[in-house]
Design a protein around this motif. Structure first.
Motif, short mmCIF file in Angstrom:
data_model
loop_
_atom_site.label_atom_id
_atom_site.label_comp_id
_atom_site.label_asym_id
_atom_site.label_seq_id
_atom_site.Cartn_x
_atom_site.Cartn_y
_atom_site.Cartn_z
N ASP A 54 0.86 -1.45 -0.15
CA ASP A 54 0.00 0.13 0.18
C ASP A 54 0.97 1.28 0.00
O ASP A 54 0.52 2.39 0.17
N ASP A 56 2.69 4.57 -1.63
CA ASP A 56 2.12 5.23 -3.10
C ASP A 56 2.30 4.68 -4.14
O ASP A 56 3.92 4.45 -4.52
N GLY A 57 1.67 5.19 -4.97
CA GLY A 57 1.55 4.77 -6.35
C GLY A 57 1.68 3.39 -6.32
O GLY A 57 1.20 2.92 -7.82
N ARG A 61 -3.21 0.07 -3.61
CA ARG A 61 -2.94 0.26 -2.55
C ARG A 61 -4.46 0.78 -1.48
O ARG A 61 -4.18 0.56 -0.60
N SER A 65 -5.28 -0.39 2.12
CA SER A 65 -4.64 0.61 2.88
C SER A 65 -6.63 0.46 3.29
O SER A 65 -6.65 0.37 4.46
N PRO A 113 1.48 6.51 4.10
CA PRO A 113 2.38 5.17 3.58
C PRO A 113 3.94 5.58 3.25
O PRO A 113 4.39 6.27 3.34
N ARG A 115 7.00 6.21 1.28
CA ARG A 115 7.14 6.59 -0.17
C ARG A 115 8.42 6.01 -0.82
O ARG A 115 9.17 5.26 -0.21
N ASP A 116 7.75 6.00 -1.97
CA ASP A 116 9.10 5.44 -2.95
C ASP A 116 10.44 6.07 -3.21
O ASP A 116 10.51 7.26 -3.81
N HIS A 140 6.30 6.38 8.21
CA HIS A 140 5.49 4.96 7.51
C HIS A 140 6.37 4.24 8.62
O HIS A 140 5.92 2.86 9.42
#
Length: 249
Positions: A54, A56-57, A61, A65, A113, A115-116, A140
Protein backbone atom coordinates in the motif's frame (compact mmCIF):
# COMPACT_ATOMS: atom_id res chain seq x y z
CA UNK A 1 -32.84 -16.07 38.04
CA UNK A 2 -34.26 -12.57 38.57
CA UNK A 3 -35.25 -10.29 35.72
CA UNK A 4 -32.49 -7.80 36.52
CA UNK A 5 -29.94 -10.58 36.47
CA UNK A 6 -31.17 -11.81 33.10
CA UNK A 7 -30.84 -8.30 31.71
CA UNK A 8 -27.34 -7.97 33.12
CA UNK A 9 -26.33 -11.34 31.67
CA UNK A 10 -27.77 -10.43 28.28
CA UNK A 11 -25.85 -7.16 28.23
CA UNK A 12 -22.58 -8.84 29.11
CA UNK A 13 -23.05 -11.49 26.46
CA UNK A 14 -23.99 -8.93 23.81
CA UNK A 15 -20.92 -6.90 24.69
CA UNK A 16 -18.73 -10.00 24.53
CA UNK A 17 -20.12 -10.86 21.09
CA UNK A 18 -19.38 -7.33 19.88
CA UNK A 19 -15.82 -7.44 21.18
CA UNK A 20 -15.17 -10.93 19.79
CA UNK A 21 -16.67 -10.13 16.37
CA UNK A 22 -14.71 -6.90 16.06
CA UNK A 23 -11.42 -8.59 16.98
CA UNK A 24 -12.06 -11.56 14.68
CA UNK A 25 -12.92 -9.37 11.68
CA UNK A 26 -9.86 -7.23 12.39
CA UNK A 27 -7.73 -10.37 12.42
CA UNK A 28 -9.10 -11.43 9.05
CA UNK A 29 -8.62 -7.97 7.54
CA UNK A 30 -5.04 -7.86 8.83
CA UNK A 31 -4.35 -10.88 6.62
CA UNK A 32 -5.37 -8.96 3.48
CA UNK A 33 -1.75 -9.25 2.32
CA UNK A 34 -2.65 -12.75 1.14
CA UNK A 35 -4.36 -11.05 -1.81
CA UNK A 36 -0.91 -10.36 -3.23
CA UNK A 37 -0.92 -13.95 -4.48
CA UNK A 38 -4.14 -13.38 -6.44
CA UNK A 39 -3.67 -9.83 -7.71
CA UNK A 40 -1.16 -8.78 -10.34
CA UNK A 41 1.39 -7.11 -8.07
CA UNK A 42 4.97 -6.79 -9.21
CA UNK A 43 6.83 -7.45 -5.95
CA UNK A 44 8.93 -10.33 -4.68
CA UNK A 45 7.26 -11.82 -1.57
CA UNK A 46 10.53 -13.44 -0.53
CA UNK A 47 12.48 -10.21 -0.17
CA UNK A 48 9.87 -7.42 -0.10
CA UNK A 49 8.11 -5.96 2.92
CA UNK A 50 4.33 -5.79 3.18
CA UNK A 51 4.41 -2.00 3.45
CA UNK A 52 5.15 -1.97 -0.28
CA UNK A 53 1.66 -3.28 -1.00
CA UNK A 54 0.00 0.00 0.00
CA UNK A 55 2.90 2.33 -0.75
CA UNK A 56 2.28 5.52 -2.72
CA UNK A 57 1.60 4.77 -6.36
CA UNK A 58 0.95 1.05 -6.01
CA UNK A 59 -1.96 -0.18 -8.18
CA UNK A 60 -3.94 -1.85 -5.38
CA UNK A 61 -3.05 0.55 -2.59
CA UNK A 62 -6.71 1.29 -1.79
CA UNK A 63 -7.47 -2.39 -1.25
CA UNK A 64 -4.78 -2.91 1.37
CA UNK A 65 -5.12 0.51 2.99
CA UNK A 66 -8.87 0.03 3.37
CA UNK A 67 -8.28 -3.30 5.10
CA UNK A 68 -5.88 -1.62 7.54
CA UNK A 69 -8.39 1.14 8.21
CA UNK A 70 -10.99 -1.48 9.09
CA UNK A 71 -8.51 -3.14 11.46
CA UNK A 72 -7.94 0.10 13.34
CA UNK A 73 -11.60 1.15 13.26
CA UNK A 74 -12.64 -2.16 14.84
CA UNK A 75 -9.87 -2.68 17.38
CA UNK A 76 -10.04 0.80 18.90
CA UNK A 77 -13.68 0.50 20.11
CA UNK A 78 -13.23 -3.22 20.89
CA UNK A 79 -10.25 -2.46 23.15
CA UNK A 80 -12.13 0.37 24.86
CA UNK A 81 -15.15 -1.89 25.39
CA UNK A 82 -12.95 -4.62 26.85
CA UNK A 83 -11.27 -2.12 29.13
CA UNK A 84 -14.62 -0.80 30.37
CA UNK A 85 -16.44 -4.15 30.59
CA UNK A 86 -13.84 -6.11 32.52
CA UNK A 87 -12.27 -5.23 35.89
CA UNK A 88 -8.99 -3.41 35.43
CA UNK A 89 -6.40 -5.84 36.63
CA UNK A 90 -2.77 -5.34 35.73
CA UNK A 91 -2.12 -7.68 32.82
CA UNK A 92 -5.51 -7.46 31.12
CA UNK A 93 -5.48 -3.67 31.40
CA UNK A 94 -2.08 -3.57 29.72
CA UNK A 95 -3.40 -5.93 27.06
CA UNK A 96 -6.46 -3.84 26.19
CA UNK A 97 -4.48 -0.58 26.17
CA UNK A 98 -1.83 -2.14 23.93
CA UNK A 99 -4.54 -3.46 21.60
CA UNK A 100 -5.96 0.07 21.40
CA UNK A 101 -2.50 1.41 20.52
CA UNK A 102 -2.10 -1.25 17.85
CA UNK A 103 -5.35 -0.16 16.22
CA UNK A 104 -4.30 3.49 16.31
CA UNK A 105 -0.83 2.73 14.91
CA UNK A 106 -2.38 0.68 12.10
CA UNK A 107 -4.45 3.67 11.05
CA UNK A 108 -1.24 5.72 11.26
CA UNK A 109 0.32 3.29 8.79
CA UNK A 110 -2.44 4.11 6.32
CA UNK A 111 -2.21 7.87 6.80
CA UNK A 112 1.58 7.80 6.45
CA UNK A 113 2.24 5.34 3.59
CA UNK A 114 5.66 4.21 2.48
CA UNK A 115 7.19 6.60 -0.07
CA UNK A 116 9.11 5.45 -3.10
CA UNK A 117 12.48 7.10 -2.54
CA UNK A 118 16.11 6.37 -1.76
CA UNK A 119 17.26 7.44 1.72
CA UNK A 120 20.82 8.08 0.56
CA UNK A 121 19.71 10.57 -2.09
CA UNK A 122 16.51 12.02 -0.70
CA UNK A 123 16.48 14.02 2.51
CA UNK A 124 12.73 13.43 2.79
CA UNK A 125 13.51 9.77 3.40
CA UNK A 126 16.11 10.44 6.01
CA UNK A 127 19.08 10.55 3.67
CA UNK A 128 22.30 11.57 5.33
CA UNK A 129 20.94 10.80 8.77
CA UNK A 130 22.14 8.33 11.33
CA UNK A 131 21.43 4.66 10.70
CA UNK A 132 21.04 4.11 14.44
CA UNK A 133 17.30 4.82 14.33
CA UNK A 134 15.95 3.54 11.00
CA UNK A 135 12.39 4.13 12.28
CA UNK A 136 13.01 7.85 11.78
CA UNK A 137 13.88 7.56 8.08
CA UNK A 138 10.21 7.57 7.13
CA UNK A 139 7.17 8.21 9.33
CA UNK A 140 5.64 4.97 8.03
CA UNK A 141 8.53 2.96 9.43
CA UNK A 142 7.91 4.52 12.83
CA UNK A 143 4.17 3.77 12.84
CA UNK A 144 4.87 0.20 11.69
CA UNK A 145 7.33 -0.27 14.53
CA UNK A 146 4.80 1.10 17.01
CA UNK A 147 2.11 -1.25 15.65
CA UNK A 148 4.29 -4.36 15.92
CA UNK A 149 5.46 -3.36 19.40
CA UNK A 150 1.91 -2.69 20.58
CA UNK A 151 0.46 -6.02 19.46
CA UNK A 152 3.49 -7.84 20.89
CA UNK A 153 2.85 -6.19 24.26
CA UNK A 154 -0.85 -7.09 24.01
CA UNK A 155 -0.10 -10.72 23.19
CA UNK A 156 2.39 -11.14 26.02
CA UNK A 157 0.14 -9.32 28.49
CA UNK A 158 -2.89 -11.48 27.72
CA UNK A 159 -0.75 -14.62 27.79
CA UNK A 160 0.57 -13.71 31.22
CA UNK A 161 -2.99 -12.98 32.35
CA UNK A 162 -4.15 -16.36 31.05
CA UNK A 163 -1.59 -18.18 33.19
CA UNK A 164 -1.75 -15.93 36.24
CA UNK A 165 -5.55 -15.82 36.49
CA UNK A 166 -6.11 -19.39 35.20
CA UNK A 167 -8.46 -18.23 32.46
CA UNK A 168 -8.39 -17.76 28.69
CA UNK A 169 -7.52 -21.41 28.03
CA UNK A 170 -7.36 -20.82 24.28
CA UNK A 171 -4.64 -18.19 24.81
CA UNK A 172 -2.71 -20.59 27.04
CA UNK A 173 -2.68 -23.19 24.28
CA UNK A 174 -3.30 -22.09 20.67
CA UNK A 175 -2.53 -18.46 21.42
CA UNK A 176 0.79 -19.33 23.00
CA UNK A 177 1.83 -21.40 19.97
CA UNK A 178 0.99 -18.53 17.63
CA UNK A 179 2.85 -16.10 19.89
CA UNK A 180 5.95 -18.30 19.83
CA UNK A 181 5.78 -18.50 16.02
CA UNK A 182 5.52 -14.74 15.71
CA UNK A 183 8.35 -14.20 18.17
CA UNK A 184 10.60 -16.57 16.20
CA UNK A 185 9.85 -14.68 12.98
CA UNK A 186 10.61 -11.38 14.72
CA UNK A 187 13.97 -12.68 15.92
CA UNK A 188 14.64 -13.91 12.38
CA UNK A 189 14.00 -10.40 11.04
CA UNK A 190 16.04 -8.59 13.69
CA UNK A 191 19.06 -10.84 13.23
CA UNK A 192 18.96 -11.17 9.45
CA UNK A 193 18.44 -7.44 8.93
CA UNK A 194 21.87 -6.79 10.43
CA UNK A 195 23.67 -9.37 8.28
CA UNK A 196 24.92 -9.08 4.73
CA UNK A 197 23.10 -11.04 2.07
CA UNK A 198 19.51 -12.09 1.50
CA UNK A 199 17.76 -13.99 4.26
CA UNK A 200 14.17 -14.01 2.98
CA UNK A 201 13.07 -11.14 5.20
CA UNK A 202 9.84 -10.94 3.24
CA UNK A 203 8.90 -14.45 4.30
CA UNK A 204 9.86 -13.70 7.89
CA UNK A 205 7.62 -10.65 7.97
CA UNK A 206 4.73 -12.52 6.38
CA UNK A 207 5.03 -15.19 9.08
CA UNK A 208 5.16 -12.45 11.70
CA UNK A 209 2.08 -10.63 10.38
CA UNK A 210 0.26 -13.91 9.77
CA UNK A 211 0.83 -14.88 13.39
CA UNK A 212 -0.62 -11.53 14.46
CA UNK A 213 -3.81 -12.29 12.54
CA UNK A 214 -4.04 -15.78 14.05
CA UNK A 215 -3.45 -14.41 17.55
CA UNK A 216 -6.25 -11.85 17.13
CA UNK A 217 -8.58 -14.64 16.05
CA UNK A 218 -7.46 -16.70 19.07
CA UNK A 219 -8.26 -13.76 21.34
CA UNK A 220 -11.70 -13.41 19.76
CA UNK A 221 -12.34 -17.13 20.25
CA UNK A 222 -11.26 -16.90 23.89
CA UNK A 223 -13.67 -14.02 24.46
CA UNK A 224 -16.66 -15.75 22.95
CA UNK A 225 -16.07 -19.37 24.02
CA UNK A 226 -15.36 -18.48 27.62
CA UNK A 227 -18.14 -15.93 27.78
CA UNK A 228 -20.38 -18.39 29.63
CA UNK A 229 -18.07 -18.08 32.62
CA UNK A 230 -18.47 -14.32 32.82
CA UNK A 231 -21.72 -14.60 34.75
CA UNK A 232 -21.24 -15.91 38.26
CA UNK A 233 -23.97 -18.55 38.77
CA UNK A 234 -23.30 -18.66 42.52
CA UNK A 235 -23.62 -14.93 43.13
CA UNK A 236 -25.50 -14.33 46.37
CA UNK A 237 -27.19 -11.10 45.36
CA UNK A 238 -29.72 -11.10 42.49
CA UNK A 239 -28.58 -9.15 39.48
CA UNK A 240 -24.94 -9.18 40.53
CA UNK A 241 -22.57 -9.76 37.65
CA UNK A 242 -18.97 -10.51 38.54
CA UNK A 243 -16.47 -10.29 35.74
CA UNK A 244 -12.78 -10.84 36.37
CA UNK A 245 -10.32 -10.78 33.49
CA UNK A 246 -12.96 -11.82 31.03
CA UNK A 247 -14.33 -14.54 33.34
CA UNK A 248 -16.21 -14.79 36.57
CA UNK A 249 -14.48 -15.69 39.82
Amino acid sequence: MSGSRRIAERRVRMASWFIAAAIAIAGLCYSSWLLEFFLHIDIDPVNSFLSELDADGKPYREVFSTADKIVGALLIPAALAGLLLFPRRKFTTVGWVALFCFGAATIGDVLLPLRDCTPQDNTACGGGGSQLFPQLHQPHALTSTLAVTAIAVAAFAFSLAAFKYHRWRILREAGLVVLALGSAATVWMLVADNLTGDYALGIAQRIQVGSMSLWLISLAAAVILEGREWIDPDSEEPGEVIVVDGCAT
